[in-house]
Design an enzyme around this catalytic site. Structure first.
Site, PDB file in Angstrom:
ATOM      1  N   ASP A  50      16.413 -44.559  -1.714  1.00  8.69           N
ATOM      2  CA  ASP A  50      15.565 -45.317  -2.644  1.00  8.69           C
ATOM      3  C   ASP A  50      14.349 -44.486  -3.059  1.00  8.69           C
ATOM      4  O   ASP A  50      13.558 -44.910  -3.903  1.00  8.69           O
ATOM      5  CB  ASP A  50      15.166 -46.685  -2.070  1.00  8.69           C
ATOM      6  N   LYS A 119      22.136 -47.748   4.339  1.00  7.52           N
ATOM      7  CA  LYS A 119      21.021 -47.445   5.247  1.00  7.52           C
ATOM      8  C   LYS A 119      19.970 -48.522   5.067  1.00  7.52           C
ATOM      9  O   LYS A 119      19.703 -48.958   3.948  1.00  7.52           O
ATOM     10  CB  LYS A 119      20.422 -46.069   4.948  1.00  7.52           C
ATOM     11  N   GLU A 187      11.930 -40.423  10.655  1.00  9.12           N
ATOM     12  CA  GLU A 187      11.042 -39.854   9.634  1.00  9.12           C
ATOM     13  C   GLU A 187       9.614 -39.723  10.148  1.00  9.12           C
ATOM     14  O   GLU A 187       9.045 -40.671  10.722  1.00  9.12           O
ATOM     15  CB  GLU A 187      11.070 -40.728   8.357  1.00  9.12           C
TER      16      GLU A 187
END
Ligand code: KIV
Length: 274
Positions: A50, A119, A187
């Site tokens: 995204d 995801k 992340e």
């Protein structure tokens, strides 16, 4: 010798899962057909992230990305892939209400794009939803640490899992693996934490700003290409300078047009018969 999964056809989420402890998982984002073709040649997994809201559509965050945008770009990427496993991000607002909403929207992504998995962002609180999808035939990739869709709750795109917060990120990753996620993106967490989670988790960790000890790495392809001259995340190594080269190409073209020295004859037609 190739370290890629030993599969003749399409790489599946199960193949990615099986790379744990065997070979690093090579992963990139792609949003369009031509870039998907480039990535397909080398990547085990291609993510329709995204992040496309920011890098392609100029949005200030990923919060404005819609299910329709993800499906449209997912369809474009699918046309460029023949072997890499394709995963599509579930956009903000399409899964957080609960497992049923998540299934309804994930099923649309799978059916309308041909993706092999979705995801979703979030740890412990998303484990029930991840398990619900997995039990109903939708493979799930997790995403913990910095979760950009939660930027407002996190107070910015800050490093996560520092000091005492490390155990929270570890618990998040473990909860997703227990829920059946075939891989988990880590992340923007400290390198040591990335290594610790990768050692403990039974499924591959895919790092982005989480250190070299992760089981695989993912990059936003526009960062790898060096498309943005004014934005350079610290952990991103650029492998090309398309932004700089593109600017120079546009300037060279504009100069030639203005000087009326645009190359001929390939760029014009004569009315004389050949
Ligand atoms: O949206 C995206 O591109 C991602 C990757 C950075 C992991 O989620």
């Amino acid at each position: 010798m190739s370290a890629q999964p030993k599969t003749k056809g399409r790489i599946t989420p199960q193949d990615i899962r099986a790379l744990k402890g065997a070979a690093p998982v090579v992963c990139l984002t792609a949003y369009t057909t031509p870039v998907a073709k480039l990535a397909d040649a080398e990547c085990d997994l291609v993510l329709v992230g995204d992040s496309l809201g920011m890098v392609l559509h100029g949005l200030p965050s990923t919060l404005g990305v819609t299910l329709e945008m993800m499906i449209l770009h997912g369809q474009a990427v699918a046309r460029g892939l023949t072997r890499a496993c394709m995963v599509v991000d579930m956009p903000f607002g399409s899964y957080e209400e609960g497992p049923r909403q998540a299934f309804r929207n994930a099923a649309r992504i799978m059916a309308e794009t041909g993706a092999q998995a979705v995801k979703l962002e979030g740890g412990l609180h998303m484990a029930e939803t991840a398990a619900f999808l997995v039990a109903r035939g939708i493979p799930v990739m997790g995403h913990v640490g910095l979760t950009p869709q939660a930027v407002n709750a996190l107070g910015g795109y800050k490093l996560q899992g520092r000091g005492a917060d490390a155990d929270r990120v570890l618990r998040d990753a473990e909860a997703l693996a227990e829920a059946g996620a075939f891989a988990v993106v880590l992340e923007k967490i400290p390198t040591e934490l990335g290594a610790r989670i990768s050692k403990i988790l039974p499924v591959p960790t895919i790092g982005i700003g989480a250190g070299a000890a992760c089981d695989g790495q993912v990059l936003v392809i526009d960062d790898l290409f060096g498309l943005f001259e004014d934005f350079r995340p610290k952990f991103v190594k650029r492998y090309a300078e398309f932004g700089r080269d593109g600017r120079a190409a546009v300037a060279a073209y504009a100069a030639e047009v203005r000087a009326r020295s645009f190359p001929a004859p390939e760029h014009g037609f004569s009315d004389k018969a050949p």
